[in-house]
Design a protein around this motif. Sequence first.
Motif, PDB file in Angstrom:
ATOM      1  N   ARG A   1       7.490   6.251 -10.446  1.00  0.00           N
ATOM      2  CA  ARG A   1       7.379   6.597 -11.870  1.00  0.00           C
ATOM      3  C   ARG A   1       5.952   6.310 -12.365  1.00  0.00           C
ATOM      4  NH1 ARG A   1      10.889   3.382 -14.062  1.00  0.00           N
ATOM      5  NH2 ARG A   1       9.582   2.339 -15.587  1.00  0.00           N
ATOM      6  N   MET A   2       5.351   5.235 -11.846  1.00  0.00           N
ATOM      7  CA  MET A   2       3.966   4.926 -12.225  1.00  0.00           C
ATOM      8  C   MET A   2       3.034   6.053 -11.779  1.00  0.00           C
ATOM      9  SD  MET A   2       4.243   2.287 -13.925  1.00  0.00           S
ATOM     10  CE  MET A   2       5.985   2.037 -14.242  1.00  0.00           C
ATOM     11  N   GLU A   3       3.348   6.650 -10.631  1.00  0.00           N
ATOM     12  CA  GLU A   3       2.537   7.788 -10.180  1.00  0.00           C
ATOM     13  C   GLU A   3       2.653   8.938 -11.172  1.00  0.00           C
ATOM     14  OE1 GLU A   3       4.080   7.709  -5.923  1.00  0.00           O
ATOM     15  OE2 GLU A   3       1.977   8.238  -5.566  1.00  0.00           O
ATOM     16  N   LYS A   4       3.859   9.132 -11.719  1.00  0.00           N
ATOM     17  CA  LYS A   4       4.044  10.174 -12.735  1.00  0.00           C
ATOM     18  C   LYS A   4       3.288   9.802 -14.007  1.00  0.00           C
ATOM     19  CE  LYS A   4       8.383  12.204 -11.194  1.00  0.00           C
ATOM     20  NZ  LYS A   4       9.270  11.171 -10.590  1.00  0.00           N
ATOM     21  N   ASN A   5       3.203   8.463 -14.250  1.00  0.00           N
ATOM     22  CA  ASN A   5       2.440   7.992 -15.423  1.00  0.00           C
ATOM     23  C   ASN A   5       0.944   8.214 -15.234  1.00  0.00           C
ATOM     24  OD1 ASN A   5       4.683   7.117 -16.865  1.00  0.00           O
ATOM     25  ND2 ASN A   5       4.601   5.052 -16.032  1.00  0.00           N
ATOM     26  N   GLY A   6       0.532   8.387 -13.969  1.00  0.00           N
ATOM     27  CA  GLY A   6      -0.886   8.627 -13.732  1.00  0.00           C
ATOM     28  C   GLY A   6      -1.501   7.732 -12.667  1.00  0.00           C
ATOM     29  N   LEU A   7      -0.682   6.852 -12.065  1.00  0.00           N
ATOM     30  CA  LEU A   7      -1.191   5.969 -11.008  1.00  0.00           C
ATOM     31  C   LEU A   7      -1.644   6.782  -9.798  1.00  0.00           C
ATOM     32  CD1 LEU A   7      -1.430   3.171  -9.460  1.00  0.00           C
ATOM     33  CD2 LEU A   7       0.976   3.486  -8.878  1.00  0.00           C
ATOM     34  N   VAL A   8      -2.838   6.493  -9.322  1.00  0.00           N
ATOM     35  CA  VAL A   8      -3.343   7.114  -8.093  1.00  0.00           C
ATOM     36  C   VAL A   8      -3.307   6.064  -6.993  1.00  0.00           C
ATOM     37  CG1 VAL A   8      -5.286   8.268  -6.991  1.00  0.00           C
ATOM     38  CG2 VAL A   8      -4.835   8.630  -9.425  1.00  0.00           C
ATOM     39  N   ILE A   9      -2.562   6.330  -5.948  1.00  0.00           N
ATOM     40  CA  ILE A   9      -2.348   5.329  -4.909  1.00  0.00           C
ATOM     41  C   ILE A   9      -2.119   6.034  -3.568  1.00  0.00           C
ATOM     42  CG2 ILE A   9       0.170   5.172  -5.202  1.00  0.00           C
ATOM     43  CD1 ILE A   9      -0.129   2.116  -5.051  1.00  0.00           C
ATOM     44  N   SER A  10      -2.618   5.466  -2.490  1.00  0.00           N
ATOM     45  CA  SER A  10      -2.397   6.058  -1.167  1.00  0.00           C
ATOM     46  C   SER A  10      -1.017   5.638  -0.665  1.00  0.00           C
ATOM     47  CB  SER A  10      -3.478   5.589  -0.189  1.00  0.00           C
ATOM     48  OG  SER A  10      -3.228   4.249   0.191  1.00  0.00           O
ATOM     49  N   ALA A  11      -0.522   6.376   0.338  1.00  0.00           N
ATOM     50  CA  ALA A  11       0.800   6.069   0.894  1.00  0.00           C
ATOM     51  C   ALA A  11       0.831   4.648   1.458  1.00  0.00           C
ATOM     52  CB  ALA A  11       1.163   7.094   1.973  1.00  0.00           C
ATOM     53  N   ASP A  12      -0.288   4.245   2.105  1.00  0.00           N
ATOM     54  CA  ASP A  12      -0.389   2.902   2.670  1.00  0.00           C
ATOM     55  C   ASP A  12      -0.305   1.831   1.588  1.00  0.00           C
ATOM     56  OD1 ASP A  12      -0.486   3.444   5.307  1.00  0.00           O
ATOM     57  OD2 ASP A  12      -2.548   2.753   5.637  1.00  0.00           O
ATOM     58  N   GLU A  13      -1.093   2.044   0.545  1.00  0.00           N
ATOM     59  CA  GLU A  13      -1.123   1.070  -0.542  1.00  0.00           C
ATOM     60  C   GLU A  13       0.237   0.985  -1.222  1.00  0.00           C
ATOM     61  OE1 GLU A  13      -5.811   1.539  -1.889  1.00  0.00           O
ATOM     62  OE2 GLU A  13      -4.304   2.919  -2.660  1.00  0.00           O
ATOM     63  N   LYS A  14       0.865   2.130  -1.368  1.00  0.00           N
ATOM     64  CA  LYS A  14       2.177   2.190  -2.005  1.00  0.00           C
ATOM     65  C   LYS A  14       3.191   1.372  -1.196  1.00  0.00           C
ATOM     66  CE  LYS A  14       5.386   5.846  -3.280  1.00  0.00           C
ATOM     67  NZ  LYS A  14       5.502   7.317  -3.424  1.00  0.00           N
ATOM     68  N   ALA A  15       3.184   1.580   0.113  1.00  0.00           N
ATOM     69  CA  ALA A  15       4.110   0.847   0.984  1.00  0.00           C
ATOM     70  C   ALA A  15       3.833  -0.652   0.928  1.00  0.00           C
ATOM     71  CB  ALA A  15       3.988   1.369   2.416  1.00  0.00           C
ATOM     72  N   THR A  16       2.550  -1.009   0.955  1.00  0.00           N
ATOM     73  CA  THR A  16       2.168  -2.429   0.907  1.00  0.00           C
ATOM     74  C   THR A  16       2.650  -3.070  -0.389  1.00  0.00           C
ATOM     75  OG1 THR A  16       0.199  -1.945   2.216  1.00  0.00           O
ATOM     76  CG2 THR A  16       0.221  -4.024   1.018  1.00  0.00           C
ATOM     77  N   ILE A  17       2.405  -2.383  -1.488  1.00  0.00           N
ATOM     78  CA  ILE A  17       2.778  -2.929  -2.797  1.00  0.00           C
ATOM     79  C   ILE A  17       4.294  -3.037  -2.934  1.00  0.00           C
ATOM     80  CG2 ILE A  17       2.850  -2.348  -5.253  1.00  0.00           C
ATOM     81  CD1 ILE A  17      -0.088  -1.540  -5.031  1.00  0.00           C
ATOM     82  N   ILE A  18       5.004  -2.013  -2.483  1.00  0.00           N
ATOM     83  CA  ILE A  18       6.474  -2.049  -2.590  1.00  0.00           C
ATOM     84  C   ILE A  18       7.039  -3.191  -1.736  1.00  0.00           C
ATOM     85  CG2 ILE A  18       8.584  -0.793  -1.967  1.00  0.00           C
ATOM     86  CD1 ILE A  18       7.035   1.789  -2.855  1.00  0.00           C
ATOM     87  N   GLN A  19       6.492  -3.342  -0.509  1.00  0.00           N
ATOM     88  CA  GLN A  19       6.921  -4.447   0.348  1.00  0.00           C
ATOM     89  C   GLN A  19       6.649  -5.798  -0.317  1.00  0.00           C
ATOM     90  OE1 GLN A  19       8.616  -5.006   3.206  1.00  0.00           O
ATOM     91  NE2 GLN A  19       9.183  -2.856   2.862  1.00  0.00           N
ATOM     92  N   TYR A  20       5.437  -5.945  -0.813  1.00  0.00           N
ATOM     93  CA  TYR A  20       5.020  -7.215  -1.413  1.00  0.00           C
ATOM     94  C   TYR A  20       5.869  -7.555  -2.629  1.00  0.00           C
ATOM     95  CZ  TYR A  20       2.216 -10.356  -4.306  1.00  0.00           C
ATOM     96  OH  TYR A  20       1.801 -11.382  -5.105  1.00  0.00           O
ATOM     97  N   LEU A  21       6.067  -6.567  -3.506  1.00  0.00           N
ATOM     98  CA  LEU A  21       6.788  -6.857  -4.754  1.00  0.00           C
ATOM     99  C   LEU A  21       8.279  -7.098  -4.520  1.00  0.00           C
ATOM    100  CD1 LEU A  21       5.076  -4.333  -7.204  1.00  0.00           C
ATOM    101  CD2 LEU A  21       4.793  -6.819  -7.119  1.00  0.00           C
ATOM    102  N   SER A  22       8.860  -6.426  -3.524  1.00  0.00           N
ATOM    103  CA  SER A  22      10.298  -6.624  -3.320  1.00  0.00           C
ATOM    104  C   SER A  22      10.587  -7.879  -2.506  1.00  0.00           C
ATOM    105  CB  SER A  22      10.922  -5.383  -2.659  1.00  0.00           C
ATOM    106  OG  SER A  22      10.205  -5.024  -1.506  1.00  0.00           O
ATOM    107  N   ASN A  23       9.568  -8.453  -1.874  1.00  0.00           N
ATOM    108  CA  ASN A  23       9.791  -9.668  -1.070  1.00  0.00           C
ATOM    109  C   ASN A  23       9.247 -10.933  -1.717  1.00  0.00           C
ATOM    110  OD1 ASN A  23      11.080  -8.471   1.166  1.00  0.00           O
ATOM    111  ND2 ASN A  23       9.109  -7.697   1.898  1.00  0.00           N
ATOM    112  N   ARG A  24       8.636 -10.839  -2.838  1.00  0.00           N
ATOM    113  CA  ARG A  24       8.007 -12.037  -3.412  1.00  0.00           C
ATOM    114  C   ARG A  24       9.049 -12.929  -4.094  1.00  0.00           C
ATOM    115  NH1 ARG A  24       4.981 -10.126  -8.940  1.00  0.00           N
ATOM    116  NH2 ARG A  24       6.761  -9.056  -9.790  1.00  0.00           N
TER     117      ARG A  24
END
Length: 110
Positions: free
Chosen positions: A87-110
């Motif tokens: 949804r953030m990407e729809k809001n305008g977030l520009v992010i690579s697939a790698d960064e997206k995976a890293t962030i999703i992993q990090y945020l769901s495991n913290r």
Amino acid sequence: MSRAARLTLVFILVVALLPSVLLTGCSSPVEPTAGEPAATEPATTEQPASDSPEAALVKQKCTMCHTLDRVDSADYDEAGWTATVERMEKNGLVISADEKATIIQYLSNR
Ligand code: HEC
């Protein structure tokens, strides 16, 4: 030695010695400063979690439009974060697939 002469001698000795006795007796000895504890820096070798590369990436990518509070106050699982980041990407977030995976992993495991 006459009694008067002895008294005079004692008097002279007392007068002569008194100042030095008083001086050494009254001058307080200088306290050694060696007892002062040496200032020791607290050991800060452990890296706070907020300094991890993942946290830095989140900080870099997710604070353009809102503060980190927005991210920190949300607590999702992996599916939830995937939906949120998309949804953030729809809001305008520009992010690579790698960064997206890293962030999703990090945020769901913290
Ligand atoms: C281009 C601007 C933009 C960027 C970059 C951005 N966001 Fe957002 N974010 C928004 C807007 C706008 C809202 C409020 C509307 C909404 O929820 O979609 C929001 C709301 C949120 C919320 C609160 C709503 C919810 O679903 O819990 C969270 C959490 C969130 N963002 C996380 C992130 C994360 C994580 C990133 C980085 C990967 C990020 N945002 C990057 C624009 C952005």
